[in-house]
Design a protein around this motif. Structure first.
Motif: not given
Ligand SMILES: *Cc1c(COP(=O)(O)O)cnc(C)c1O
Length: 433
Positions: A96-100, A123-125, A211-216, A237-239
């Motif tokens: 469902t999302c990045g956290t998931h 790590p991320y909130d 690796v949490d690759n979100c936004y990278g 729903i990011k890159n």
């Molecule tokens: C956005 C993000 C997440 C979480 O993704 P969501 O889709 O908001 O749940 C985790 N880690 C990083 C670094 C992010 O930028």
């Protein structure tokens, strides 16, 4: 040359603000050329992967029900594995999302008694509740999985001694966040991630490196899986969704790690075999195709914003000249009014909900009020032009996205115009340089 000033006037942007923007842009031509080259490299990478995996028209159709033999879904997972140079990938709208996606990768690869280590600080909130740093139902902690953290040193470098001391017989998985998220530490380059992974594996070869690759994704020509990561994890729903994916997440990595994640996402025994793709596959494919250039647009927007605001005198992270490893830009305004005016400027530049005026509100999970600007085609999508900031010192705003550079440029110029109109930036700002 086309006279743009009348078009910008439609948005209330003055000739002075536009001229200042053009002057900044002139100074950025070399940076933008490098960003375009990276996009070109990655565009070819994506097309080549699609060709190598024989993406066909039939792949764009979806399945319903159980989703057995979903050709498009299975082929797309091969495409991701090609791009990330991994054995396997899981790319699903059911994530469902990045956290998931991150929670899935962790929960499926850790077992009771194991320990998770973050060698790059907090790590991320949202992961605090996944891990159980903040008590939470269903957290790793509830399942008897412990957590350790080693902070970065004051200069942002890895605390190798601390990391070595923290790795023990229970350490099963380490999580490395590439992007700085909403912290002030620098974002990690893929090369630095590679150095860290090599060190960790030299201490304990069988530890899983995630690796949490979100936004990278697509910011560089290589990804963390090219430098030893066992899993790279992110949000569509990011890159990598290129602005078109309406939902979804991915895990690309080692066969056994991805399999574990699939059995956890669906069910033991079923794994990757089920999970209907419904009607989203064509947007997943087309979004992935667009992702390299969309990421480039967002990066240019971030570089442009850094230069616009640094020269006026506001602290920016990364700074105007720094190399980039994610698409997030922080600007510190030092006052609530600055954060609010910036976010309202971003909103006013949107195609959707431009007439909405965002205000700070008490968002669950935060101890201060937060303001968010997002006029997005896909709700909450942060590859689209968006900004948010907590109404708390140092009063910084976090800005990211932009499906096209002209939109990012409009948004940033509109923020500056708003700050001038509200008297937060002096109207002779351009003489301050
Ligand atoms: C956005 C993000 C997440 C979480 O993704 P969501 O889709 O908001 O749940 C985790 N880690 C990083 C670094 C992010 O930028």
């Amino acid at each position: 040359m086309i006279d743009l000033s009348r078009q910008y006037q439609l948005f209330g942007i003055s000739e002075e603000v536009l001229a200042y923007g053009e002057q900044i842009l002139d100074s950025l031509q070399d940076r933008f050329r490098t960003i375009d080259e990276t996009a070109e490299y990655n565009q070819l990478k994506v097309i080549h992967a699609m060709q190598a995996c024989s993406v066909s028209e039939a792949c764009l159709l979806g399945t319903t029900g159980y989703g057995y033999n979903d050709l498009g879904r299975d082929t797309l997972e091969n495409v991701y594995a090609h791009i990330f140079h991994t054995e396997a990938a899981l790319v699903r709208p059911q994530i469902t999302c990045g956290t998931h996606a991150l929670a899935l990768a962790l929960m499926s690869n850790l077992r009771p008694g194991d320990e998770l280590l973050s060698p790059v600080g907090k790590p991320y909130d949202t992961l605090e509740e996944v891990i159980g740093i903040r008590p939470s139902k269903g957290s790793l902690k509830e399942y008897g999985i412990s957590y350790r953290q080693v902070d970065l040193l004051a200069d942002g470098s890895f605390d190798y001694e601390g990391i070595k001391a923290a790795i023990n017989e229970k350490t099963r998985l380490i999580t490395i966040q590439r992007s700085k998220g909403y912290q002030t530490r620098p974002t990690l380059s893929v090369a630095r991630i590679g150095e860290l992974i090599a060190f960790v594996k030299s201490v304990k070869p069988d530890v899983i490196c995630m690796v949490d690759n979100c936004y990278g994704e697509f910011v560089e020509t290589i990804e963390p899986t090219d430098v030893g990561a066992d899993m790279a994890v992110g949000s569509l729903i990011k890159n990598p969704g290129g602005g078109l994916a309406p939902i979804g997440g991915y895990i690309a990595g080692r066969q056994d790690c991805v399999e574990n994640a699939a059995y956890r996402l669906t069910s033991p025994g079923l794994g990757k075999e089920v999970g209907a793709s419904l009607g989203v596959l064509s947007s997943f494919y087309q979004g992935l195709f667009l992702a390299p250039t969309v990421t480039a647009s967002a990066l240019k927007g971030a570089v442009f914003a850094a230069n616009i605001y640094e020269k006026i005198g506001f602290p920016v992270v990364p700074d105007a000249a720094e190399s980039r490893h994610d698409i997030i830009q922080a600007v510190t305004f030092g006052s609530p009014e600055g954060v609010i005016a910036f976010c309202q400027g971003i909103q006013a530049a949107a195609s959707v909900d431009s007439f909405v005026t965002p205000e700070p509100w008490d968002m669950p999970g935060y101890d201060s009020q937060v303001i968010m600007a997002a006029g997005a085609f896909v709700s909450g999508s942060s590859i689209e032009l968006s900004a948010d900031g907590p109404i708390a010192p140092p009063y910084a705003v976090y800005f990211q996205g932009g499906l096209t550079f002209p939109h990012a440029k409009l948004g940033i110029l509109k923020t500056l115009q708003n700050l001038i109109d509200k008297g937060i930036v002096s109207s002779d700002f351009h003489k301050l340089k």
